[in-house]
Each structure stands twice: as structure tokens, then as C-alpha cells.
Enzyme design. Structure first.
Site, PDB file in Angstrom:
ATOM      1  N   SER A 133       0.826  -1.254   0.165  1.00  0.00           N
ATOM      2  CA  SER A 133       0.219   0.028  -0.034  1.00  0.00           C
ATOM      3  C   SER A 133       0.614   1.132  -0.044  1.00  0.00           C
ATOM      4  CB  SER A 133      -0.851  -0.241   1.162  1.00  0.00           C
ATOM      5  OG  SER A 133      -1.988   1.199   1.227  1.00  0.00           O
ATOM      6  N   SER A 134       0.456   2.134  -0.739  1.00  0.00           N
ATOM      7  CA  SER A 134       1.356   3.688  -0.835  1.00  0.00           C
ATOM      8  C   SER A 134       1.220   4.256   0.323  1.00  0.00           C
ATOM      9  CB  SER A 134       0.773   4.220  -1.992  1.00  0.00           C
ATOM     10  OG  SER A 134       0.980   5.613  -2.082  1.00  0.00           O
ATOM     11  N   HIS A 135       0.015   4.498   0.992  1.00  0.00           N
ATOM     12  CA  HIS A 135       0.204   5.299   2.004  1.00  0.00           C
ATOM     13  C   HIS A 135       0.873   4.862   3.369  1.00  0.00           C
ATOM     14  CE1 HIS A 135      -3.063   3.725   5.065  1.00  0.00           C
ATOM     15  NE2 HIS A 135      -3.290   3.037   4.002  1.00  0.00           N
ATOM     16  N   CYS A 180      -8.994  -0.173  10.571  1.00  0.00           N
ATOM     17  CA  CYS A 180      -9.920  -0.828   9.689  1.00  0.00           C
ATOM     18  C   CYS A 180     -10.716  -1.686  10.690  1.00  0.00           C
ATOM     19  CB  CYS A 180      -9.250  -2.058   8.607  1.00  0.00           C
ATOM     20  SG  CYS A 180      -8.372  -1.119   7.439  1.00  0.00           S
TER      21      CYS A 180
END
Length: 378
Positions: A197-199, A321
Site C-alpha cells: 500500500s502506498s500510504h 480498519c
């Protein structure tokens, strides 16, 4: 606000912001368009695939970009399972996994697949022998995360991958928390599929990636999807992807220095709370240094989080999440904690800008609760 929740998300790096702006301004086309503007965007997209594959020591045509780690997990798992359903309907995983993985398997259970959830040791590790004992002739996928998102436990992925490779069973690994923090070589780790994941590495939110070994068969879960070999529909987010790759390269280049920084911070925090070991316990073993998951003996994690927030300290009660769900973090119950104990969980996680002074302030905020001697329900 002192930010101590880097496992949830990270601020964008300035270089990633600049790349996003430059890509937006100079590559405005849709990479699927056949005109020159589209071709220029396609060239940049192709370069990004190559660069990310190189960072993973994988193949360019094994890279697929998504909207983030959760979608990466979901699509990788369901695509591989769909491509191998003719061989069997048994899947192996654990309750330690991220909600996106557990959600994908819950859906597959409804579709008639049998899911084995492996028992987990109290330290958060999964035994290799337990994995081997639960594999059957009908097992078509094993999914084990690299680093746990709540207590930071790091699994023996290379050994697990070697076992599954010898048995020709596809292996998916959720590497969202480990990418950019630990070396990841898909060949050395014997991983067939992984999600990132990028963030989590200083890139933009809403971008992620899946790597699937080009030699591994998979089938799209979408009908008539044409983008990215049919893996995922939707116009490709070229600026976001370019920004993600920029952030990834920097994170990996700085990885060793940052790990040393996190080890020092972890020791600092461990030393601070050591006199109060009866009041608060650090969970797990073999952890990623930047993630510290703790259980209070007497205070609800939410109360501790709110008290920290009142003092301008951003901490967490677990994976973002899980927020809004009635059940506590599944990691805690998976390692044998009661629901009450799971509700007394709190997590801090470090980033490049975290300092020892930040931990001193956190300690001062929590000290009144650390000093509580009697177990009370707050």
C-alpha cells in the site's frame, strides 16, 4: 499533535507530492487511449510497473495497481482462488490477518470454500509444523501476513514459502506493514503473491499494488474487465502510481537508517514502562521495531487513546480498519486474549519524525494509569 500512529497511515513525502504534481501536469492522458497523450501516460505507467517490480525483485508483468492494500488483498486472494478452484476448495490462513483478508475468506466460505484458521502461539507466531499439518491434497491457497498490523509480529515467511513451494501450493502474503521497512524479495521469500500500500510508505492514499508471479494462474473476478490484463477495471491512476513508486524507492533507500532509529525508540519506550510491567504488557515477539502493541491490566484502550488525544498525542486502539466494528481487534483474541483484555489494547507506531521527547510526553500522559495498582473497570 504528536503523531504516533504511523502503522495506520503516514504523511506524504514531499518528493511524492512533487511527483504527483508533475505527473498530473505533464501526463494528463488516459494510458488506454491510442493518441500520443495516452501513449505518453502509458509509457510512464509502464516505467512505474518496471521500477516497482525491481524493488520487489519480481517481473514487470506481475505488477497490478489497485486502490490500496485492502483491495490488493481481496483481489489477489479471490483471483488466485478462482484460477485454482478446479483443483480443490480448501484454503489455509489465520485469525491474525488484516480485516480485508478475513473479509475475502468470509465471502469465499459463503461460496462453499472450506477455510482452516490456524492456531496461533501466544507470542503471535504461527508454527511451520502447524501449517504443514493443516495442508491437504485439496489446499489451493495459503495466506499468511508478513508483519501483523497491531502487535508487529513478523512471521517466518521465507520458511513458510519454501514449504508451500515444495508442495506446489500458491502462497499469498500481506506485506502492507512490512513493505519499505523490511527487505522484500519475492524470489528469496518464495512468495507467489503479495499486497502493498502506498500510504504506508509516504505515498498518496487510494493507491496500492499486487504482485502475482506471472507463472501462477489466476482468473479475473470481474466480467469484461480490460484494464491491467483484466485484473481490475477502472481508469488507471497514473499520477498516484508514479507518486507511490517515488515514495517506495525513498523508503527502501532509507530503510536501514530508519530501522536503527526505531530500535532506539523501542528500547527507550520499553525502559520507560519497565517499572510498570504489572500495569501494561507489550504483546508479541519478533516484532517490527516500529510497532508496539500493549495491553493494560486495568484500563480500557479507548480511554487511554482519548486521554492521549486530549494531550495532543495520536495513538491507536488497533487497526483503523476495525473502527466501527463491535468486536475487538482479532489479533488479540487470536493470540488467546479474552474480549475484555482485547478491549484494553493500545498501539503506538513510530515514523522517521518520531523523537525520544515524543515518547517522554506519551509517558507523562499515561503515567497516572500506569500507577494504578488495583484492577478497576474504567
Amino acid at each position: 499533535m504528536i503523531y504516533l500512529d504511523y502503522a495506520a497511515t503516514t504523511p506524504m513525502r514531499e518528493e511524492a507530492v512533487e511527483t504527483y504534481i508533475q505527473a498530473t501536469n505533464h501526463f494528463p492522458g488516459n494510458p488506454s487511449s491510442l493518441h500520443d497523450t495516452g501513449s505518453e501516460a502509458e509509457d510512464l505507467f509502464s516505467t512505474c510497473k518496471l521500477k516497482l517490480a525491481e524493488l520487489l525483485n519480481g517481473e514487470k508483468n506481475g505488477i497490478f495497481f489497485t486502490s490500496g492494500g485492502s483491495e490488493s488483498n481481496d483481489l489477489a486472494i479471490r483471483s488466485i482462488v478462482k484460477g485454482h478452484a478446479h483443483r480443490g476448495r480448501h484454503i489455509v490462513t489465520s485469525k491474525l490477518e488484516h480485516p480485508s483478508v478475513l473479509g475475502a475468506f468470509s465471502t469465499l466460505e459463503e461460496e462453499g470454500f472450506r477455510i482452516t484458521y490456524l492456531p496461533v502461539q501466544p507470542d503471535g507466531l504461527i508454527s511451520l509444523s502447524v501449517i504443514e499439518q493443516n495442508i491437504t491434497a485439496h489446499t489451493i491457497l495459503v495466506s499468511i501476513q508478513h508483519v501483523n498490523h497491531e502487535i508487529g509480529t513478523t512471521q517466518h515467511i521465507q520458511e513458510i514459502g519454501a514449504l508451500l513451494k515444495s508442495k506446489r501450493i500458491p502462497f499469498h502474503c500481506d506485506c502492507v506493514q512490512s513493505f519499505g521497512k523490511l527487505p522484500i524479495d519475492v524470489k528469496q521469500l518464495n512468495v507467489d503473491s503479495l499486497s502493498i500500500s502506498s500510504h504506508k510508505v509516504g505515498g498518496p492514499k487510494g493507491v496500492g499494488a499486487v504482485y502475482i508471479n506471472p507463472n501462477l494462474h489466476w482468473e479475473s473476478v470481474y466480467k469484461l474487465a480490460t484494464h491491467q490484463q483484466g485484473f481490475r477495471p477502472g481508469t488507471i491512476n497514473v499520477p498516484g502510481i508514479a507518486s507511490f513508486v517515488t515514495a517506495s524507492k525513498i523508503a527502501i533507500n532509507e530503510m536501514t537508517d530508519h530501522q536503527q532509529h526505531y530500535l532506539l525508540l523501542r528500547k527507550k519506550w520499553t525502559d520507560l514502562i519497565q517499572p510498570y510491567s504489572k500495569s501494561i504488557t507489550i504483546e508479541g515477539a519478533q516484532q517490527l521495531p516500529s510497532i508496539v502493541g500493549m495491553t493494560s491490566s486495568n484500563v480500557q484502550g479507548q480511554l487511554l487513546m482519548l486521554e492521549c488525544n486530549r494531550r495532543q498525542l495520536a495513538v491507536s486502539t488497533g487497526s483503523a480498519c476495525h473502527i466501527g466494528q463491535q468486536n475487538p481487534a482479532t489479533t488479540m483474541t487470536a493470540i488467546g486474549k479474552t474480549v475484555d483484555e482485547a478491549n484494553r489494547f493500545i498501539r503506538i507506531s513510530f515514523g522517521p519524525n518520531t523523537t525520544e521527547q515524543h515518547l517522554d510526553q506519551l509517558y507523562e500522559a499515561l503515567l497516572p494509569y500506569l500507577q494504578l495498582k488495583n484492577k478497576i473497570a474504567l
